[in-house]
Motif scaffolding. Structure first.
Motif, PDB file in Angstrom:
ATOM      1  N   VAL A 112       0.807  -1.209   0.000  1.00 48.41           N
ATOM      2  CA  VAL A 112       0.000   0.000   0.000  1.00 48.41           C
ATOM      3  C   VAL A 112       0.845   1.265   0.000  1.00 48.41           C
ATOM      4  O   VAL A 112       0.464   2.265  -0.599  1.00 48.41           O
ATOM      5  CB  VAL A 112      -0.959  -0.013   1.214  1.00 48.41           C
ATOM      6  CG1 VAL A 112      -1.712   1.289   1.365  1.00 48.41           C
ATOM      7  CG2 VAL A 112      -1.921  -1.174   1.100  1.00 48.41           C
ATOM      8  N   PHE A 113       1.998   1.235   0.647  1.00 44.31           N
ATOM      9  CA  PHE A 113       2.781   2.455   0.797  1.00 44.31           C
ATOM     10  C   PHE A 113       4.100   2.435   0.019  1.00 44.31           C
ATOM     11  O   PHE A 113       4.341   3.273  -0.840  1.00 44.31           O
ATOM     12  CB  PHE A 113       3.065   2.730   2.280  1.00 44.31           C
ATOM     13  CG  PHE A 113       3.893   3.957   2.508  1.00 44.31           C
ATOM     14  CD1 PHE A 113       3.361   5.216   2.288  1.00 44.31           C
ATOM     15  CD2 PHE A 113       5.211   3.857   2.905  1.00 44.31           C
ATOM     16  CE1 PHE A 113       4.134   6.357   2.473  1.00 44.31           C
ATOM     17  CE2 PHE A 113       5.991   4.987   3.093  1.00 44.31           C
ATOM     18  CZ  PHE A 113       5.449   6.234   2.873  1.00 44.31           C
ATOM     19  N   VAL A 114       4.966   1.485   0.310  1.00 43.25           N
ATOM     20  CA  VAL A 114       6.323   1.498  -0.241  1.00 43.25           C
ATOM     21  C   VAL A 114       6.321   1.349  -1.760  1.00 43.25           C
ATOM     22  O   VAL A 114       6.974   2.122  -2.465  1.00 43.25           O
ATOM     23  CB  VAL A 114       7.198   0.406   0.419  1.00 43.25           C
ATOM     24  CG1 VAL A 114       8.574   0.350  -0.210  1.00 43.25           C
ATOM     25  CG2 VAL A 114       7.308   0.650   1.922  1.00 43.25           C
ATOM     26  N   ALA A 115       5.598   0.376  -2.294  1.00 41.82           N
ATOM     27  CA  ALA A 115       5.603   0.152  -3.743  1.00 41.82           C
ATOM     28  C   ALA A 115       5.113   1.367  -4.528  1.00 41.82           C
ATOM     29  O   ALA A 115       5.786   1.793  -5.475  1.00 41.82           O
ATOM     30  CB  ALA A 115       4.785  -1.091  -4.091  1.00 41.82           C
ATOM     31  N   PRO A 116       3.981   1.985  -4.155  1.00 40.52           N
ATOM     32  CA  PRO A 116       3.556   3.179  -4.909  1.00 40.52           C
ATOM     33  C   PRO A 116       4.535   4.345  -4.789  1.00 40.52           C
ATOM     34  O   PRO A 116       4.793   5.043  -5.775  1.00 40.52           O
ATOM     35  CB  PRO A 116       2.206   3.542  -4.290  1.00 40.52           C
ATOM     36  CG  PRO A 116       1.713   2.302  -3.660  1.00 40.52           C
ATOM     37  CD  PRO A 116       2.933   1.557  -3.217  1.00 40.52           C
ATOM     38  N   VAL A 117       5.075   4.566  -3.605  1.00 37.35           N
ATOM     39  CA  VAL A 117       6.027   5.664  -3.430  1.00 37.35           C
ATOM     40  C   VAL A 117       7.244   5.451  -4.319  1.00 37.35           C
ATOM     41  O   VAL A 117       7.688   6.361  -5.023  1.00 37.35           O
ATOM     42  CB  VAL A 117       6.440   5.809  -1.942  1.00 37.35           C
ATOM     43  CG1 VAL A 117       7.642   6.723  -1.796  1.00 37.35           C
ATOM     44  CG2 VAL A 117       5.278   6.326  -1.123  1.00 37.35           C
ATOM     45  N   LEU A 118       7.797   4.237  -4.313  1.00 40.73           N
ATOM     46  CA  LEU A 118       8.964   3.963  -5.151  1.00 40.73           C
ATOM     47  C   LEU A 118       8.616   4.040  -6.635  1.00 40.73           C
ATOM     48  O   LEU A 118       9.427   4.512  -7.438  1.00 40.73           O
ATOM     49  CB  LEU A 118       9.559   2.600  -4.808  1.00 40.73           C
ATOM     50  CG  LEU A 118      10.229   2.500  -3.445  1.00 40.73           C
ATOM     51  CD1 LEU A 118      10.753   1.089  -3.226  1.00 40.73           C
ATOM     52  CD2 LEU A 118      11.348   3.512  -3.296  1.00 40.73           C
ATOM     53  N   TYR A 144       6.397   6.017  -8.129  1.00 40.55           N
ATOM     54  CA  TYR A 144       6.348   7.418  -8.546  1.00 40.55           C
ATOM     55  C   TYR A 144       7.703   8.104  -8.408  1.00 40.55           C
ATOM     56  O   TYR A 144       8.048   8.972  -9.207  1.00 40.55           O
ATOM     57  CB  TYR A 144       5.270   8.176  -7.764  1.00 40.55           C
ATOM     58  CG  TYR A 144       3.894   7.754  -8.217  1.00 40.55           C
ATOM     59  CD1 TYR A 144       3.426   8.090  -9.484  1.00 40.55           C
ATOM     60  CD2 TYR A 144       3.087   6.986  -7.398  1.00 40.55           C
ATOM     61  CE1 TYR A 144       2.178   7.685  -9.919  1.00 40.55           C
ATOM     62  CE2 TYR A 144       1.833   6.577  -7.826  1.00 40.55           C
ATOM     63  CZ  TYR A 144       1.387   6.930  -9.092  1.00 40.55           C
ATOM     64  OH  TYR A 144       0.148   6.518  -9.519  1.00 40.55           O
ATOM     65  N   TRP A 145       8.507   7.721  -7.415  1.00 41.93           N
ATOM     66  CA  TRP A 145       9.843   8.297  -7.247  1.00 41.93           C
ATOM     67  C   TRP A 145      10.720   7.966  -8.458  1.00 41.93           C
ATOM     68  O   TRP A 145      11.363   8.838  -9.028  1.00 41.93           O
ATOM     69  CB  TRP A 145      10.483   7.797  -5.960  1.00 41.93           C
ATOM     70  CG  TRP A 145      11.912   8.200  -5.822  1.00 41.93           C
ATOM     71  CD1 TRP A 145      13.005   7.386  -5.843  1.00 41.93           C
ATOM     72  CD2 TRP A 145      12.433   9.533  -5.644  1.00 41.93           C
ATOM     73  NE1 TRP A 145      14.147   8.117  -5.686  1.00 41.93           N
ATOM     74  CE2 TRP A 145      13.832   9.440  -5.566  1.00 41.93           C
ATOM     75  CE3 TRP A 145      11.835  10.784  -5.556  1.00 41.93           C
ATOM     76  CZ2 TRP A 145      14.639  10.551  -5.402  1.00 41.93           C
ATOM     77  CZ3 TRP A 145      12.655  11.902  -5.387  1.00 41.93           C
ATOM     78  CH2 TRP A 145      14.035  11.761  -5.312  1.00 41.93           C
ATOM     79  N   LEU A 153      13.203   9.244 -13.731  1.00 45.11           N
ATOM     80  CA  LEU A 153      13.341   8.969 -15.158  1.00 45.11           C
ATOM     81  C   LEU A 153      12.961  10.172 -16.011  1.00 45.11           C
ATOM     82  O   LEU A 153      13.554  10.405 -17.062  1.00 45.11           O
ATOM     83  CB  LEU A 153      12.498   7.756 -15.558  1.00 45.11           C
ATOM     84  CG  LEU A 153      13.060   6.407 -15.135  1.00 45.11           C
ATOM     85  CD1 LEU A 153      12.044   5.300 -15.381  1.00 45.11           C
ATOM     86  CD2 LEU A 153      14.359   6.104 -15.861  1.00 45.11           C
ATOM     87  N   ARG A 154      11.975  10.946 -15.546  1.00 49.02           N
ATOM     88  CA  ARG A 154      11.595  12.159 -16.290  1.00 49.02           C
ATOM     89  C   ARG A 154      12.665  13.246 -16.149  1.00 49.02           C
ATOM     90  O   ARG A 154      12.961  13.962 -17.099  1.00 49.02           O
ATOM     91  CB  ARG A 154      10.252  12.688 -15.803  1.00 49.02           C
ATOM     92  CG  ARG A 154       9.070  11.879 -16.279  1.00 49.02           C
ATOM     93  CD  ARG A 154       7.750  12.555 -15.977  1.00 49.02           C
ATOM     94  NE  ARG A 154       7.563  12.921 -14.576  1.00 49.02           N
ATOM     95  CZ  ARG A 154       7.148  12.088 -13.617  1.00 49.02           C
ATOM     96  NH1 ARG A 154       6.879  10.829 -13.931  1.00 49.02           N
ATOM     97  NH2 ARG A 154       6.993  12.515 -12.383  1.00 49.02           N
TER      98      ARG A 154
END
Length: 70
Positions: free
Chosen positions: A44-50, A52-53, A58-59
């Motif tokens: 719920v927390f770590v995977a989405p944060v990483l 988007y990070w 990459l952008r």
């Protein structure tokens, strides 16, 4: 030493493979509540944060060359 590393890996893989049948992991009793909490937090927390990070990085830093990585 290469042989020691191989033996350690075999031991660890064996411990993991037999863990469900013995309810232990590397000699310690499994705490299923703790496993569930870590899974929930990671999902719920770590995977989405990483996600988007790294998308942000990459952008901002496009490319895979050494100069970009360093």
């Amino acid at each position: 030493n290469k042989e020691d590393l191989s033996e350690e890996i075999q031991h660890d893989v064996g411990s993991v493979a037999t863990a469900p049948s013995k309810n232990t992991f590397f000699g310690a009793e499994l705490d299923w509540g703790r496993c569930a909490r870590f899974t929930l937090i990671g999902t719920v927390f770590v995977a989405p944060v990483l996600h988007y990070w790294y998308g942000f990085l990459l952008r901002k830093l496009p490319g895979t060359g050494i100069s970009t990585i360093v």
